[in-house]
Design an enzyme around this catalytic site. Structure first.
Site, PDB file in Angstrom:
ATOM      1  N   TYR A 280       0.827  -1.213   0.000  1.00  0.00           N
ATOM      2  CA  TYR A 280       0.000   0.000   0.000  1.00  0.00           C
ATOM      3  C   TYR A 280       0.865   1.268   0.000  1.00  0.00           C
ATOM      4  CZ  TYR A 280      -3.134  -3.704   1.489  1.00  0.00           C
ATOM      5  OH  TYR A 280      -3.806  -4.894   1.577  1.00  0.00           O
ATOM      6  N   ARG A 281       2.056   1.155  -0.604  1.00  0.00           N
ATOM      7  CA  ARG A 281       2.996   2.263  -0.732  1.00  0.00           C
ATOM      8  C   ARG A 281       3.539   2.762   0.608  1.00  0.00           C
ATOM      9  NH1 ARG A 281       3.488   3.849  -5.879  1.00  0.00           N
ATOM     10  NH2 ARG A 281       1.829   3.295  -7.338  1.00  0.00           N
ATOM     11  N   LEU A 282       3.478   1.932   1.631  1.00  0.00           N
ATOM     12  CA  LEU A 282       4.077   2.260   2.927  1.00  0.00           C
ATOM     13  C   LEU A 282       5.501   1.720   2.945  1.00  0.00           C
ATOM     14  CD1 LEU A 282       1.043   1.571   5.285  1.00  0.00           C
ATOM     15  CD2 LEU A 282       1.821   3.758   4.336  1.00  0.00           C
TER      16      LEU A 282
END
Length: 202
Positions: free
Chosen positions: A178-180
């Site tokens: 989730y682009r973390l």
């Protein structure tokens, strides 16, 4: 492969770079040592291209090129560069920034001697980045230098040199769900200074 959290506790950026490069050599389908090299001309206009890393240690990151090429000319007037390694198979990238200095003549000679003889001839035949009349003209130059060096060692042209990027900043980036993403950056104020490490937001 180390998990995402392990690399963030590292305190030596060069050791971490070698770990990641070694892991990339096992998973990347081609050229794990490929890197983007960004330079800028006298007006500050940036330029970037993919080339191969040819050496890395505590002194910096080494590549070789014709000093008459675009990057050679840009480094002559603005001796600074940025590098980017991206390993899609691992979801990782490393960014490097710093001043650039020439390698020694002995280092350039030693690496040039490891190249395939035809690649060494090509270094003589190609006036890198400059206009070329035709493919046939390049092939004629290759044939001419092949004949010239027939029966003897293909020595390094004086204009074919090595450059070492001396990093003042090295960032490590690991893809996250989730682009973390996980990111840490090492910085130092001088080339002989101590590194400070900062964790960055994705």
């Amino acid at each position: 492969m180390m998990d995402n959290q392990d690399f963030t506790v590292a305190n030596d950026p060069f050791a971490l770079f070698q770990t990641w490069l070694t892991e990339a050599e096992k998973t990347e389908p081609a050229d794990p040592e490929a890197m983007a090299v960004a330079t800028a001309d006298a007006d500050g206009l940036p330029n970037v291209r993919m080339i191969l890393l040819k050496g890395a240690d505590e002194r910096g990151f080494v590549f070789y090129t014709n000093c008459g090429s675009a990057k050679g000319g840009e480094l002559a007037v603005n001796p600074k560069a940025a590098l980017l390694f991206y390993w899609k198979s691992l979801g990782r990238q490393i960014r490097v920034r710093g001043p650039v200095e020439p390698t020694t003549e002995a280092e350039a000679d030693a690496y040039f001697a490891t190249r395939h003889p035809q690649s060494r001839v090509g270094a003589w035949a190609s006036q890198q980045s400059r206009p070329l009349e035709s493919r046939a003209a390049l092939e004629e130059a290759v044939a001419r230098y092949t004949d010239e060096f027939d029966g003897r060692e293909v020595t390094r042209p004086e204009y074919w040199r090595g450059y070492r990027v001396r990093p003042v900043e090295i960032e490590f980036w690991q893809n996250g769900e989730y682009r973390l993403h996980d990111r840490i950056v090492f910085r130092r104020d001088t080339l002989d200074g101590a590194w400070t490490k900062t964790r960055l937001n994705p």
